[in-house]
Write a protein that holds these residues in place. Structure first.
Motif, PDB file in Angstrom:
ATOM      1  N   LEU A 738      73.004  34.714  39.703  1.00  0.00           N
ATOM      2  CA  LEU A 738      71.676  34.182  39.993  1.00  0.00           C
ATOM      3  C   LEU A 738      71.719  33.167  41.133  1.00  0.00           C
ATOM      4  N   LYS A 739      70.569  32.985  41.775  1.00  0.00           N
ATOM      5  CA  LYS A 739      70.406  31.910  42.745  1.00  0.00           C
ATOM      6  C   LYS A 739      70.104  30.626  41.983  1.00  0.00           C
ATOM      7  N   GLY A 740      70.821  29.587  42.327  1.00  0.00           N
ATOM      8  CA  GLY A 740      70.591  28.289  41.684  1.00  0.00           C
ATOM      9  C   GLY A 740      70.218  27.239  42.694  1.00  0.00           C
ATOM     10  N   ARG A 741      69.949  26.063  42.191  1.00  0.00           N
ATOM     11  CA  ARG A 741      69.569  24.953  43.063  1.00  0.00           C
ATOM     12  C   ARG A 741      70.673  24.609  44.048  1.00  0.00           C
ATOM     13  N   TRP A 742      71.926  24.750  43.577  1.00  0.00           N
ATOM     14  CA  TRP A 742      73.073  24.386  44.421  1.00  0.00           C
ATOM     15  C   TRP A 742      73.816  25.613  44.955  1.00  0.00           C
ATOM     16  N   GLY A 743      73.155  26.767  44.874  1.00  0.00           N
ATOM     17  CA  GLY A 743      73.786  27.975  45.364  1.00  0.00           C
ATOM     18  C   GLY A 743      73.935  29.011  44.249  1.00  0.00           C
ATOM     19  N   THR A 751      74.815  33.789  25.940  1.00  0.00           N
ATOM     20  CA  THR A 751      75.532  32.561  25.546  1.00  0.00           C
ATOM     21  C   THR A 751      75.136  31.367  26.390  1.00  0.00           C
ATOM     22  N   LYS A 752      74.464  31.625  27.534  1.00  0.00           N
ATOM     23  CA  LYS A 752      74.025  30.572  28.457  1.00  0.00           C
ATOM     24  C   LYS A 752      75.191  29.855  29.138  1.00  0.00           C
ATOM     25  N   VAL A 753      76.378  30.459  29.129  1.00  0.00           N
ATOM     26  CA  VAL A 753      77.531  29.885  29.826  1.00  0.00           C
ATOM     27  C   VAL A 753      77.392  30.201  31.313  1.00  0.00           C
ATOM     28  N   ASN A 754      77.674  29.206  32.168  1.00  0.00           N
ATOM     29  CA  ASN A 754      77.588  29.374  33.622  1.00  0.00           C
ATOM     30  C   ASN A 754      78.951  29.144  34.260  1.00  0.00           C
ATOM     31  N   ALA A 755      79.212  29.857  35.352  1.00  0.00           N
ATOM     32  CA  ALA A 755      80.463  29.694  36.094  1.00  0.00           C
ATOM     33  C   ALA A 755      80.150  29.583  37.578  1.00  0.00           C
ATOM     34  N   ASP A 769      84.956  42.198  35.687  1.00  0.00           N
ATOM     35  CA  ASP A 769      86.125  41.562  35.071  1.00  0.00           C
ATOM     36  C   ASP A 769      86.337  40.152  35.620  1.00  0.00           C
ATOM     37  N   GLU A 770      86.167  39.996  36.933  1.00  0.00           N
ATOM     38  CA  GLU A 770      86.327  38.663  37.533  1.00  0.00           C
ATOM     39  C   GLU A 770      85.258  37.696  37.002  1.00  0.00           C
ATOM     40  N   CYS A 771      84.030  38.196  36.871  1.00  0.00           N
ATOM     41  CA  CYS A 771      82.942  37.353  36.359  1.00  0.00           C
ATOM     42  C   CYS A 771      83.214  36.949  34.916  1.00  0.00           C
ATOM     43  N   ALA A 778      84.964  28.859  31.775  1.00  0.00           N
ATOM     44  CA  ALA A 778      83.954  27.830  32.034  1.00  0.00           C
ATOM     45  C   ALA A 778      83.690  27.004  30.782  1.00  0.00           C
ATOM     46  N   PRO A 779      83.267  25.757  30.924  1.00  0.00           N
ATOM     47  CA  PRO A 779      82.947  24.928  29.758  1.00  0.00           C
ATOM     48  C   PRO A 779      81.702  25.458  29.057  1.00  0.00           C
ATOM     49  N   PRO A 780      81.574  25.224  27.754  1.00  0.00           N
ATOM     50  CA  PRO A 780      80.380  25.683  27.041  1.00  0.00           C
ATOM     51  C   PRO A 780      79.145  24.933  27.521  1.00  0.00           C
ATOM     52  N   PRO A 781      77.964  25.517  27.368  1.00  0.00           N
ATOM     53  CA  PRO A 781      76.743  24.835  27.824  1.00  0.00           C
ATOM     54  C   PRO A 781      76.497  23.568  27.015  1.00  0.00           C
ATOM     55  N   LYS A 782      75.906  22.570  27.665  1.00  0.00           N
ATOM     56  CA  LYS A 782      75.595  21.317  26.973  1.00  0.00           C
ATOM     57  C   LYS A 782      74.494  21.550  25.958  1.00  0.00           C
TER      58      LYS A 782
END
Length: 820
Positions: A738-743, A751-755, A769-771, A778-782
């Motif tokens: 996805l496109k985000g605020r910071w790229g 799961t809402k986990v982001n990398a 597989d890489e994703c 990645a750390p779990p979502p806050k």
């Protein structure tokens, strides 16, 4: 190894080691190495507050290395900072490294320069146990207050809350100021000002003379009558008055005045100022930045005189020796100043240079001559007169003095020149106006004004202001933000050539920039603490506690006696508070009764913020709930406003036409024609529900008045934004880019986990597989809400209302809240 020197900062260690030479090894403790144990309170109250200290987990390796070096050294020198906190760190180091605290050499210096370091090594002393005990008493008292108050707030009001001796007083100041503002009713008056003109030899208007009437009129009718009376009047100079005046420089910076001035002139937060000042100190550019002294050393005064004389001339030099007003100013020996007045550019990043320049200018200006001024006032007589006069004022700087280097806030070096006048001289009227103005409510605090108030009240000390202000924001009690003002009608009366014209203008009032606003939970907690722990939040008492710490630091009182006296008064209130119900503690407020049903309507605080409850839940009848709209406050909401909230959910109608959008990877988004559109209010604000449980936040519209046409525009914008956000998806999986605020970033939509994705990566070459590998690492979502709060044994049981009761209507499913 001959000598081991231990300092707090690694940056400081490198600089000092260069000055001391090969016989010295300088190492850093990286700040505090020990603190009160986290197992329980860490204090044996029954045994006269004996503390249980433990080495911080992240400092065990540091302590091990320092122990080894200390055994190999012939002598150990403790060179931590010179304030009480630094003294306590030195004592903890001696204890943790198994050193004889009374035999270990303690050195201090207020600047990191070779002469200062050399002098400190030549004059070592012992660790000052009085200063250590003062800091120890502060730490223990604050732990006791926090440890006993916070669990009560968890059980009685809401999980995750905290209280503290200084932070709660700071919150109280902000809450009470906000209530003053809410209760303030502005009054208006009309102030007269305008222009008169001198006449040249031909009787034509020449130079302009700005004038004003000193007294204002209470109402428009009086102002209009006054302006009307000027028709046919003559204006002449009745009196001229010129007086010399002087303006003195302010003392060099203390910690709090630096924080205030950096906020006003540079726009820095208190925390930002201290971080930058710390870097300047550690690099040897300025003296120690935690101080309440305005004193300068004789060496500094002498060097300042040389620099001023060389750059500006001897007449600009005026050496001064300031004395600190506070009798308890013990934190350091000098004000904040440059270590070398000849240095005006320290390099580094831009903000370091800006703060250094401010410190340099203020310190140098304190040693400069007064500015000399010539102030003029002209009284203008009006004939025929009933003793009415207009006044013109001007100011000319005849000698800049310290203003050559440093301008005080609100004092501009721009001359206000008046034309040459003589008594009896006739003047021609130009445009005179009476403009409506309104009295102002007390100003909200910003970080600088809060620091100033705390300092004036004797609450806290230089080292406490920045962490206190940071804490009350982190805890959710205070929000620092900008707010737009609201338009207000203003009447303007204009008189010119015997004619009075009246018009209505519009001005914006109430705009705020970087101000501190209390949240609703701040008001609830403050009222609970004031009611049940008034002594702890009493301003004078808090200042008296600081004075007790000063007495301990001077060896005039035993720290255990001070703590026992405090605890004997404090703890009984803790026991009484345990008996209160959540309703009593939560400060629910009855707004009145619903005119339709007769049911009581209350405003309360809940998991997601304030809400209104209709019904008391008696006779097995479930109450209904509605969240407050943005901008509404628990303290000020009225029954009529609360009733409006129950008009939601509000069905606006059906989607008139289908709207579809497609993401770059082909993912379809849209809503079909005929789908219902409903305006609702949720825990995170108003939103629209449409289609198959789809949601669009309402921004810029009121959910009670938004039209179907406006809602369609909001929904279409949301659908298009969702489509534009997707860069790439992997069919059959929940993984998307996805496109985000910071790229761009990788996400798992379930799961809402982001990398993260590097800026230079090719998004289309990333494999599934890489994703997945990055998502796994990645750390779990806050977590949000109650799940995010740290768990404390004292607060495991809670009777907080279910999340469903916070939403609008009788029920609200968790699924809807999560999607929203």
């Amino acid at each position: 190894m001959k000598n081991l020197v231990i300092v707090e900062s690694p940056a400081k260690a490198k600089t000092i080691e260069q000055y001391l030479g090969k016989d010295f090894v300088v190492r850093s403790s990286y700040g505090h190495i020990r603190d009160l144990s986290k197992k329980g309170m860490g204090i044996d109250i029954a045994n006269r507050f004996v503390p249980s200290y433990e080495v911080s987990p992240d400092k065990k390796k540091t302590v091990t290395e320092l122990r080894k070096l200390a055994k190999e050294a012939d002598a150990v020198w403790l060179a931590t900072d010179e304030d009480r906190e630094g003294e306590a760190i030195a004592w903890h180091l001696a204890e943790a490294l198994n050193l004889d605290v009374m035999a270990t050499k303690r050195i201090v210096f207020h600047e990191i320069t070779k002469p200062a370091i050399t002098q400190a090594v030549a004059n070592p002393r012992q660790v000052d146990l009085n200063l250590v005990n003062a800091q120890q008493a502060r730490r223990i008292l604050d732990r006791v207050v926090g440890f006993e108050l916070s669990p009560i707030l968890w059980k009685k009001i809401r999980t995750g809350l905290s209280a503290g001796r200084v932070q709660s007083v700071a919150v109280r100041l902000i809450v009470e100021r906000e209530r003053e503002i809410d209760g303030f009713t502005p009054t208006s008056s009309f102030k007269v000002s305008g222009e008169l003109y001198t006449l040249n030899a031909q009787g034509q208007p020449d130079e302009t003379l700005p004038v004003k009437r000193l007294a204002a009129f209470d109402d428009e009718a009086s102002a209009q009558a006054y302006l009307t009376s000027l028709t046919g009047a003559t204006f002449s100079v009745a009196q001229l008055d010129q007086k010399p005046a002087k303006r003195s420089p302010k003392p060099p910076f203390t910690t709090s005045t630096l924080q205030q001035e950096a906020s006003q002139k540079l726009g820095f937060s208190v925390k930002q100022t201290m971080v930058i000042a710390q870097r300047l100190y550690e690099s040897g550019k300025i003296t120690y930045m935690r101080t309440d002294s305005v004193n300068l050393s004789e060496v500094a005064i002498g060097q300042a005189k040389e620099v001023i004389t060389k750059r500006f001339g001897a007449n600009y030099s005026h050496p001064r020796r300031y004395k600190t007003k506070q009798a308890d100013a013990q934190e350091a020996h000098e004000a904040i100043r440059p270590t070398d007045f000849t240095v005006t550019d320290v390099g580094g990043e831009r903000n370091e240079q800006r703060l250094y320049q401010l410190i340099w200018a203020r310190a140098l200006a304190s040693q400069m001559s007064e500015a000399e001024l010539l102030r003029s006032q002209v009284d203008i007589a009006i004939a025929p007169s009933n003793n009415e006069v207009l006044v013109a004022k001007g100011e000319i700087v005849t000698f800049e003095g310290f203003m050559k280097v440093y301008n005080l806030e609100g004092q501009k070096d721009q001359d206000v020149l008046l034309p040459a006048l003589t008594v009896g001289q006739t003047l021609q009227p130009g445009l005179l106006q009476a403009k409506q103005s309104f009295s102002r409510a007390p100003a909200r605090y910003n970080e600088a004004s809060l620091v100033r108030t705390l300092e004036e009240m004797g609450i806290g000390r230089p080292s406490t202001y920045a962490p206190t202000i940071d804490t009350i924001q982190q805890r959710g009690y205070v929000i620092k933000e900008d707010r737009e003002g609201t338009p207000r009608a203003v009447r303007l009366l204009s008189w010119q050539a015997g004619q009075v014209k009246a018009e209505t203008l519009e001005e914006i009032t109430g705009s705020e920039k970087n101000k501190l606003f209390p949240t609703d939970i701040a008001g609830i907690v403050n009222d609970f603490l004031v009611k049940n722990f008034g002594q702890v939040l009493d301003f004078q008492f808090t200042a008296q506690v600081e004075a007790k710490f000063d007495e301990i630091a001077m060896g005039q009182q035993a720290w255990q006696d001070m703590l026992e006296d405090f605890y004997a008064k404090f703890h009984p209130n803790v026991e009484l508070a345990e008996t209160l119900s959540r309703e009593e503690a939560g400060q629910a407020r009855l707004l009145g009764n619903d005119p339709k049903t007769g049911k009581p309507m209350l405003v309360k605080i809940g998991r997601f913020g304030p809400f209104v409850q209709l019904g008391d839940g008696e006779n097995d009848e479930k109450p209904t709930f509605a969240s407050l709209k943005p901008g509404q406050k628990m303290d000020t909401i009225k029954l009529e406003e609360a009733l409006e909230l129950f008009k939601l959910p509000r069905t606006l109608g059906e989607m008139p036409e289908a709207y579809h959008a497609t993401a770059a990877d082909g993912t379809p988004f849209g809503v079909e024609q005929g789908q219902l559109i409903i305006a609702k209010q949720g825990p995170f604000g108003p939103y629209l529900e449409y289609g198959d449980k789809q949601f669009a936040p309402i921004k810029g519209y009121d959910p009670l008045s938004i039209t179907l046409e406006e809602a369609v525009l909001v929904i279409e914008a949301k659908i298009q934004a969702d489509a534009d956000k997707i860069v790439r998806s992997f069919p059959g999986t929940d993984v998307k880019i996805l496109k985000g605020r910071w790229g761009p970033y990788i996400t798992d939509t379930v799961t809402k986990v982001n990398a993260k994705i590097a800026k230079d990566e090719d998004l289309m070459s990333l494999t599934l597989d890489e994703c997945n590998a990055r998502l796994a690492a990645a750390p779990p979502p806050k977590k949000r809400g109650r799940a995010a709060a740290p768990k404390k044994p004292a607060a495991k049981k809670t009777t907080a209302k279910p999340a469903a009761k916070k939403a609008t209507g009788t029920t609200r499913s968790k699924k809807v809240t999560a999607k929203k």
